[in-house]
Scaffold this motif. Structure first.
Motif, PDB file in Angstrom:
ATOM      1  N   SER A  90      64.252 -66.505  52.535  1.00  0.00           N
ATOM      2  CA  SER A  90      63.081 -65.828  53.107  1.00  0.00           C
ATOM      3  C   SER A  90      63.380 -64.365  53.460  1.00  0.00           C
ATOM      4  O   SER A  90      62.538 -63.496  53.247  1.00  0.00           O
ATOM      5  N   ILE A  91      64.556 -64.069  53.976  1.00  0.00           N
ATOM      6  CA  ILE A  91      64.870 -62.683  54.349  1.00  0.00           C
ATOM      7  C   ILE A  91      65.152 -61.840  53.107  1.00  0.00           C
ATOM      8  O   ILE A  91      64.929 -60.625  53.110  1.00  0.00           O
ATOM      9  N   LEU A  92      65.590 -62.461  52.032  1.00  0.00           N
ATOM     10  CA  LEU A  92      65.872 -61.708  50.799  1.00  0.00           C
ATOM     11  C   LEU A  92      64.605 -61.090  50.227  1.00  0.00           C
ATOM     12  O   LEU A  92      64.648 -60.011  49.642  1.00  0.00           O
ATOM     13  N   GLU A  93      63.474 -61.757  50.412  1.00  0.00           N
ATOM     14  CA  GLU A  93      62.201 -61.191  49.956  1.00  0.00           C
ATOM     15  C   GLU A  93      61.896 -59.906  50.730  1.00  0.00           C
ATOM     16  O   GLU A  93      61.452 -58.921  50.147  1.00  0.00           O
ATOM     17  N   SER A  94      62.154 -59.920  52.026  1.00  0.00           N
ATOM     18  CA  SER A  94      61.914 -58.729  52.847  1.00  0.00           C
ATOM     19  C   SER A  94      62.865 -57.597  52.456  1.00  0.00           C
ATOM     20  O   SER A  94      62.448 -56.453  52.329  1.00  0.00           O
ATOM     21  N   VAL A  95      64.133 -57.927  52.261  1.00  0.00           N
ATOM     22  CA  VAL A  95      65.122 -56.920  51.872  1.00  0.00           C
ATOM     23  C   VAL A  95      64.728 -56.293  50.535  1.00  0.00           C
ATOM     24  O   VAL A  95      64.824 -55.087  50.345  1.00  0.00           O
ATOM     25  N   SER A  96      64.255 -57.107  49.626  1.00  0.00           N
ATOM     26  CA  SER A  96      63.821 -56.609  48.321  1.00  0.00           C
ATOM     27  C   SER A  96      62.635 -55.652  48.472  1.00  0.00           C
ATOM     28  O   SER A  96      62.594 -54.596  47.839  1.00  0.00           O
ATOM     29  N   ALA A  97      61.698 -55.998  49.317  1.00  0.00           N
ATOM     30  CA  ALA A  97      60.519 -55.144  49.527  1.00  0.00           C
ATOM     31  C   ALA A  97      60.909 -53.814  50.170  1.00  0.00           C
ATOM     32  O   ALA A  97      60.404 -52.764  49.774  1.00  0.00           O
ATOM     33  N   TRP A  98      61.819 -53.856  51.170  1.00  0.00           N
ATOM     34  CA  TRP A  98      62.242 -52.620  51.827  1.00  0.00           C
ATOM     35  C   TRP A  98      62.965 -51.698  50.858  1.00  0.00           C
ATOM     36  O   TRP A  98      62.875 -50.489  50.956  1.00  0.00           O
ATOM     37  N   GLY A  99      63.709 -52.265  49.916  1.00  0.00           N
ATOM     38  CA  GLY A  99      64.494 -51.467  48.989  1.00  0.00           C
ATOM     39  C   GLY A  99      63.783 -51.134  47.695  1.00  0.00           C
ATOM     40  O   GLY A  99      64.363 -50.524  46.803  1.00  0.00           O
ATOM     41  N   ALA A 100      62.519 -51.527  47.565  1.00  0.00           N
ATOM     42  CA  ALA A 100      61.779 -51.304  46.318  1.00  0.00           C
ATOM     43  C   ALA A 100      61.709 -49.827  45.950  1.00  0.00           C
ATOM     44  O   ALA A 100      61.829 -49.463  44.784  1.00  0.00           O
ATOM     45  N   GLN A 101      61.537 -48.971  46.934  1.00  0.00           N
ATOM     46  CA  GLN A 101      61.448 -47.528  46.676  1.00  0.00           C
ATOM     47  C   GLN A 101      62.756 -46.999  46.089  1.00  0.00           C
ATOM     48  O   GLN A 101      62.769 -46.032  45.347  1.00  0.00           O
ATOM     49  N   TYR A 102      63.857 -47.651  46.419  1.00  0.00           N
ATOM     50  CA  TYR A 102      65.172 -47.192  45.970  1.00  0.00           C
ATOM     51  C   TYR A 102      65.738 -48.063  44.849  1.00  0.00           C
ATOM     52  O   TYR A 102      66.908 -47.962  44.517  1.00  0.00           O
ATOM     53  N   ASN A 103      64.919 -48.929  44.276  1.00  0.00           N
ATOM     54  CA  ASN A 103      65.336 -49.821  43.187  1.00  0.00           C
ATOM     55  C   ASN A 103      66.505 -50.718  43.584  1.00  0.00           C
ATOM     56  O   ASN A 103      67.502 -50.818  42.873  1.00  0.00           O
ATOM     57  N   ALA A 104      66.371 -51.378  44.724  1.00  0.00           N
ATOM     58  CA  ALA A 104      67.388 -52.327  45.167  1.00  0.00           C
ATOM     59  C   ALA A 104      67.452 -53.489  44.183  1.00  0.00           C
ATOM     60  O   ALA A 104      66.428 -53.943  43.678  1.00  0.00           O
ATOM     61  N   VAL A 105      68.653 -53.945  43.911  1.00  0.00           N
ATOM     62  CA  VAL A 105      68.849 -55.081  43.012  1.00  0.00           C
ATOM     63  C   VAL A 105      69.495 -56.203  43.818  1.00  0.00           C
ATOM     64  O   VAL A 105      70.548 -56.011  44.417  1.00  0.00           O
ATOM     65  N   ILE A 106      68.836 -57.368  43.821  1.00  0.00           N
ATOM     66  CA  ILE A 106      69.388 -58.544  44.489  1.00  0.00           C
ATOM     67  C   ILE A 106      69.595 -59.592  43.408  1.00  0.00           C
ATOM     68  O   ILE A 106      68.647 -60.016  42.756  1.00  0.00           O
ATOM     69  N   GLU A 107      70.853 -59.964  43.229  1.00  0.00           N
ATOM     70  CA  GLU A 107      71.158 -60.952  42.201  1.00  0.00           C
ATOM     71  C   GLU A 107      72.066 -62.036  42.765  1.00  0.00           C
ATOM     72  O   GLU A 107      72.819 -61.806  43.698  1.00  0.00           O
ATOM     73  N   GLU A 108      71.963 -63.211  42.165  1.00  0.00           N
ATOM     74  CA  GLU A 108      72.779 -64.328  42.613  1.00  0.00           C
ATOM     75  C   GLU A 108      74.248 -64.043  42.364  1.00  0.00           C
ATOM     76  O   GLU A 108      74.623 -63.556  41.301  1.00  0.00           O
ATOM     77  N   ASP A 109      75.068 -64.317  43.352  1.00  0.00           N
ATOM     78  CA  ASP A 109      76.519 -64.149  43.221  1.00  0.00           C
ATOM     79  C   ASP A 109      77.047 -65.359  42.465  1.00  0.00           C
ATOM     80  O   ASP A 109      76.849 -66.492  42.886  1.00  0.00           O
ATOM     81  N   GLN A 110      77.689 -65.117  41.342  1.00  0.00           N
ATOM     82  CA  GLN A 110      78.182 -66.218  40.521  1.00  0.00           C
ATOM     83  C   GLN A 110      79.417 -65.784  39.745  1.00  0.00           C
ATOM     84  O   GLN A 110      79.724 -64.612  39.665  1.00  0.00           O
ATOM     85  N   LEU A 111      80.097 -66.748  39.189  1.00  0.00           N
ATOM     86  CA  LEU A 111      81.276 -66.450  38.376  1.00  0.00           C
ATOM     87  C   LEU A 111      80.853 -65.920  37.017  1.00  0.00           C
ATOM     88  O   LEU A 111      79.902 -66.429  36.419  1.00  0.00           O
ATOM     89  N   VAL A 112      81.573 -64.929  36.537  1.00  0.00           N
ATOM     90  CA  VAL A 112      81.316 -64.359  35.215  1.00  0.00           C
ATOM     91  C   VAL A 112      82.638 -64.418  34.448  1.00  0.00           C
ATOM     92  O   VAL A 112      83.686 -64.058  34.970  1.00  0.00           O
ATOM     93  N   TYR A 113      82.584 -64.903  33.218  1.00  0.00           N
ATOM     94  CA  TYR A 113      83.779 -65.052  32.412  1.00  0.00           C
ATOM     95  C   TYR A 113      83.779 -64.070  31.250  1.00  0.00           C
ATOM     96  O   TYR A 113      82.726 -63.817  30.645  1.00  0.00           O
ATOM     97  N   ALA A 114      84.942 -63.531  30.931  1.00  0.00           N
ATOM     98  CA  ALA A 114      85.091 -62.674  29.758  1.00  0.00           C
ATOM     99  C   ALA A 114      85.107 -63.563  28.509  1.00  0.00           C
ATOM    100  O   ALA A 114      85.524 -64.700  28.537  1.00  0.00           O
ATOM    101  N   ASN A 115      84.624 -63.034  27.420  1.00  0.00           N
ATOM    102  CA  ASN A 115      84.600 -63.745  26.142  1.00  0.00           C
ATOM    103  C   ASN A 115      83.728 -64.996  26.169  1.00  0.00           C
ATOM    104  O   ASN A 115      83.902 -65.901  25.372  1.00  0.00           O
ATOM    105  N   GLY A 116      82.807 -65.092  27.107  1.00  0.00           N
ATOM    106  CA  GLY A 116      81.882 -66.206  27.153  1.00  0.00           C
ATOM    107  C   GLY A 116      82.482 -67.554  27.460  1.00  0.00           C
ATOM    108  O   GLY A 116      81.805 -68.548  27.479  1.00  0.00           O
ATOM    109  N   GLY A 117      83.767 -67.613  27.697  1.00  0.00           N
ATOM    110  CA  GLY A 117      84.411 -68.899  27.960  1.00  0.00           C
ATOM    111  C   GLY A 117      84.427 -69.233  29.435  1.00  0.00           C
ATOM    112  O   GLY A 117      84.426 -68.370  30.282  1.00  0.00           O
ATOM    113  N   GLY A 118      84.392 -70.472  29.704  1.00  0.00           N
ATOM    114  CA  GLY A 118      84.484 -70.915  31.094  1.00  0.00           C
ATOM    115  C   GLY A 118      85.852 -71.529  31.342  1.00  0.00           C
ATOM    116  O   GLY A 118      86.379 -72.230  30.505  1.00  0.00           O
TER     117      GLY A 118
END
Length: 99
Positions: free
Chosen positions: A70-98
């Motif tokens: 619920s608070i992430l929606e507010s944070v996104s709205a406040w940062g809209a003027q500055y193009n805030a990016v909110i993305e899920e924190d997740q693991l990222v693998y090189a070469n597409g492998g897990g």
């Protein structure tokens, strides 16, 4: 007597259920020309909503957090003027492998 004990247990259960709002692990980032006050406002709002800042980045203007959705929606709205990016924190693998 039993009614009083059940009432107290029910009240405690309701308090615990309300306090355990689902949280999301996210990364919030802003363009480098964003005022620090905007970033600070977002961090303060997340903390006040029961979330936590888990990391503050130095190379980019942003931070990682565990926060209620619920608070992430507010944070996104406040940062809209500055193009805030909110993305899920997740693991990222090189070469597409897990793992």
């Amino acid at each position: 007597m039993k009614l009083a004990i059940y009432s107290i247990l029910l009240a405690l259960l309701a308090i615990c259920a309300h306090a355990a709002a689902p949280q999301k692990a996210v990364i919030v980032s802003y363009p480098k020309d964003t005022p620090d006050s905007v970033v600070d406002r977002a961090k303060t709002a997340i903390k006040e909503a029961g979330g936590a800042i888990t990391h503050e980045y130095k190379l980019i203007k942003g931070f990682a957090a565990n926060a209620p959705a619920s608070i992430l929606e507010s944070v996104s709205a406040w940062g809209a003027q500055y193009n805030a990016v909110i993305e899920e924190d997740q693991l990222v693998y090189a070469n597409g492998g897990g793992r």
